[in-house]
Scaffold this motif. Structure first.
Motif, PDB file in Angstrom:
ATOM      1  N   ILE A 179       0.844  -1.202   0.000  1.00  0.00           N
ATOM      2  CA  ILE A 179       0.000   0.000   0.000  1.00  0.00           C
ATOM      3  C   ILE A 179       0.881   1.254   0.000  1.00  0.00           C
ATOM      4  O   ILE A 179       1.747   1.410   0.863  1.00  0.00           O
ATOM      5  CB  ILE A 179      -0.938   0.032   1.226  1.00  0.00           C
ATOM      6  N   GLU A 180       0.650   2.132  -0.949  1.00  0.00           N
ATOM      7  CA  GLU A 180       1.417   3.369  -1.017  1.00  0.00           C
ATOM      8  C   GLU A 180       1.001   4.327   0.097  1.00  0.00           C
ATOM      9  O   GLU A 180      -0.108   4.244   0.625  1.00  0.00           O
ATOM     10  CB  GLU A 180       1.217   4.043  -2.377  1.00  0.00           C
ATOM     11  N   TYR A 181       1.895   5.240   0.427  1.00  0.00           N
ATOM     12  CA  TYR A 181       1.575   6.215   1.468  1.00  0.00           C
ATOM     13  C   TYR A 181       2.337   7.515   1.232  1.00  0.00           C
ATOM     14  O   TYR A 181       3.404   7.542   0.608  1.00  0.00           O
ATOM     15  CB  TYR A 181       1.920   5.670   2.853  1.00  0.00           C
ATOM     16  N   TYR A 182       1.734   8.593   1.711  1.00  0.00           N
ATOM     17  CA  TYR A 182       2.382   9.899   1.738  1.00  0.00           C
ATOM     18  C   TYR A 182       2.935  10.113   3.148  1.00  0.00           C
ATOM     19  O   TYR A 182       2.341   9.651   4.123  1.00  0.00           O
ATOM     20  CB  TYR A 182       1.385  11.020   1.450  1.00  0.00           C
ATOM     21  N   LEU A 183       4.028  10.841   3.231  1.00  0.00           N
ATOM     22  CA  LEU A 183       4.578  11.193   4.526  1.00  0.00           C
ATOM     23  C   LEU A 183       4.032  12.547   4.956  1.00  0.00           C
ATOM     24  O   LEU A 183       4.153  13.537   4.235  1.00  0.00           O
ATOM     25  CB  LEU A 183       6.109  11.263   4.460  1.00  0.00           C
ATOM     26  N   ASN A 184       3.390  12.585   6.119  1.00  0.00           N
ATOM     27  CA  ASN A 184       2.948  13.870   6.668  1.00  0.00           C
ATOM     28  C   ASN A 184       4.155  14.552   7.305  1.00  0.00           C
ATOM     29  O   ASN A 184       4.880  13.926   8.084  1.00  0.00           O
ATOM     30  CB  ASN A 184       1.851  13.658   7.712  1.00  0.00           C
ATOM     31  N   TYR A 185       4.337  15.815   6.954  1.00  0.00           N
ATOM     32  CA  TYR A 185       5.535  16.490   7.442  1.00  0.00           C
ATOM     33  C   TYR A 185       5.247  17.962   7.684  1.00  0.00           C
ATOM     34  O   TYR A 185       4.582  18.615   6.881  1.00  0.00           O
ATOM     35  CB  TYR A 185       6.666  16.350   6.418  1.00  0.00           C
ATOM     36  N   GLU A 186       5.741  18.466   8.810  1.00  0.00           N
ATOM     37  CA  GLU A 186       5.567  19.877   9.161  1.00  0.00           C
ATOM     38  C   GLU A 186       6.722  20.674   8.561  1.00  0.00           C
ATOM     39  O   GLU A 186       7.873  20.501   8.943  1.00  0.00           O
ATOM     40  CB  GLU A 186       5.547  20.054  10.679  1.00  0.00           C
ATOM     41  N   ILE A 187       6.399  21.543   7.602  1.00  0.00           N
ATOM     42  CA  ILE A 187       7.423  22.332   6.921  1.00  0.00           C
ATOM     43  C   ILE A 187       7.922  23.461   7.827  1.00  0.00           C
ATOM     44  O   ILE A 187       7.131  24.144   8.479  1.00  0.00           O
ATOM     45  CB  ILE A 187       6.868  22.945   5.616  1.00  0.00           C
ATOM     46  N   GLU A 188       9.217  23.651   7.858  1.00  0.00           N
ATOM     47  CA  GLU A 188       9.796  24.756   8.627  1.00  0.00           C
ATOM     48  C   GLU A 188       9.677  26.039   7.812  1.00  0.00           C
ATOM     49  O   GLU A 188      10.365  26.216   6.806  1.00  0.00           O
ATOM     50  CB  GLU A 188      11.262  24.463   8.958  1.00  0.00           C
ATOM     51  N   LYS A 189       8.801  26.930   8.243  1.00  0.00           N
ATOM     52  CA  LYS A 189       8.481  28.131   7.480  1.00  0.00           C
ATOM     53  C   LYS A 189       9.709  28.999   7.213  1.00  0.00           C
ATOM     54  O   LYS A 189       9.859  29.566   6.133  1.00  0.00           O
ATOM     55  CB  LYS A 189       7.424  28.949   8.220  1.00  0.00           C
ATOM     56  N   GLY A 248       5.390  10.576  -1.696  1.00  0.00           N
ATOM     57  CA  GLY A 248       5.466  12.028  -1.697  1.00  0.00           C
ATOM     58  C   GLY A 248       5.172  12.588  -0.317  1.00  0.00           C
ATOM     59  O   GLY A 248       5.120  11.857   0.681  1.00  0.00           O
ATOM     60  N   ILE A 249       4.954  13.879  -0.276  1.00  0.00           N
ATOM     61  CA  ILE A 249       4.696  14.580   0.984  1.00  0.00           C
ATOM     62  C   ILE A 249       3.257  15.078   1.032  1.00  0.00           C
ATOM     63  O   ILE A 249       2.687  15.458   0.009  1.00  0.00           O
ATOM     64  CB  ILE A 249       5.681  15.765   1.156  1.00  0.00           C
ATOM     65  N   ASN A 250       2.665  15.041   2.212  1.00  0.00           N
ATOM     66  CA  ASN A 250       1.310  15.531   2.433  1.00  0.00           C
ATOM     67  C   ASN A 250       1.410  16.632   3.482  1.00  0.00           C
ATOM     68  O   ASN A 250       1.792  16.374   4.626  1.00  0.00           O
ATOM     69  CB  ASN A 250       0.417  14.391   2.932  1.00  0.00           C
ATOM     70  N   CYS A 251       1.099  17.885   3.103  1.00  0.00           N
ATOM     71  CA  CYS A 251       1.343  18.984   4.031  1.00  0.00           C
ATOM     72  C   CYS A 251       0.341  20.126   3.853  1.00  0.00           C
ATOM     73  O   CYS A 251      -0.403  20.175   2.872  1.00  0.00           O
ATOM     74  CB  CYS A 251       2.763  19.515   3.861  1.00  0.00           C
ATOM     75  N   ASN A 252       0.349  21.028   4.801  1.00  0.00           N
ATOM     76  CA  ASN A 252      -0.515  22.204   4.790  1.00  0.00           C
ATOM     77  C   ASN A 252      -0.178  23.088   3.589  1.00  0.00           C
ATOM     78  O   ASN A 252       0.987  23.426   3.369  1.00  0.00           O
ATOM     79  CB  ASN A 252      -0.301  22.983   6.089  1.00  0.00           C
TER      80      ASN A 252
END
Length: 256
Positions: A165-175, A198-202
């Protein structure tokens, strides 16, 4: 005394009129900016998708109705939260289940009713993840599901239980660092080494430079949760691979 009361009444009325004026002026500015954004061309990535967030278009969160409405507005993907009960049963919930939740099987059955509709399973707790795969197999949609809600600490558990199963990594970007080459290189390496697609982010933390860096390394950028029409136009300019929204009705019309 009457004079004071009169002054107070006049002040209250004046304040009310001023607030109305300010509100109308804000609406004017919003509509003006929206009009300008609509006139700016954008291009979608080749395999661009948009996701109907759970609770889309006013439906209850984590409901079968949300899946139905997401499909109605032709979203490529529907998203819902997954939580394991104390009895290790997977149900649709953002928080500790109360006992009235829809089951994962009900959700997958509903997804299977729509050809090509994919499901973003947002993990909110961990239990027997193998049950997710078994349920997806039962409704022949294993190739149409993927995970989000996965942080670095969760990666190994997901890989072990659901290797296909594929997944995205949730990651908090440093502004403060998101525009620097050093940080972007480190971020790309972190996501790539995790095995994520890939990445999943705000969406507020995503830049065009970041999207380009990920694309050059064969990684996807998925952003959440873009609900305002004006923000949709802004984010489309960045060319992410996926946009998650509670308003697939609006975003769908924009990209047509």
């Amino acid at each position: 005394m009457k004079k004071i009361i009169t002054i107070i009444i006049v002040a209250i009325i004046s304040l009310g009129i001023l607030n109305i004026f300010i509100d109308q002026f804000k609406i004017f500015l919003y509509e003006k900016e929206l009009e300008n954004l609509k006139n700016q061309p954008f291009t979608l990535t080749e395999n661009f998708t948009y996701t109907a967030h759970t609770g889309c278009v006013g439906t209850p969160d984590n409901s079968l109705e949300a899946i139905k409405i997401g499909a109605k507005y032709e979203a490529d993907i529907v998203e819902f939260d997954l939580y394991f009960t104390k009895d290790d049963e997977p149900v649709l919930s953002h928080d500790e289940p109360t006992g009235n939740e829809f089951t994962l099987e009900q959700a997958f059955k509903k997804v299977s009713e729509y050809e090509n509709l994919k499901a973003n399973v947002d993990l909110k707790s961990y239990g027997s993840l193998e049950k997710v795969v078994e349920c997806a197999d039962k409704y022949n949609i294993k190739d149409r599901i993927f995970f989000t809600g996965i942080f670095l600490k969760d990666v190994e558990a997901v890989k072990k239980a659901c290797p296909d199963i594929e997944y995205y990594l949730n990651y908090e970007i440093e502004k403060e660092r998101k525009q620097t080459n050093e940080y972007l290189e480190s971020l790309v390496k972190t996501v790539k080494d995790s095995g994520a697609v890939g990445i999943n982010c705000n969406y507020k933390n995503v830049t065009e430079k970041m999207v380009k860096a990920f694309r050059e390394n064969g990684l996807l950028v998925s952003v959440w949760t873009v609900n305002d029409e004006k923000d949709m136009y802004k984010v489309l300019q960045l060319r992410p691979d996926n946009i998650t929204t509670r308003h697939p009705d609006i975003l769908g019309e924009i990209i047509k």
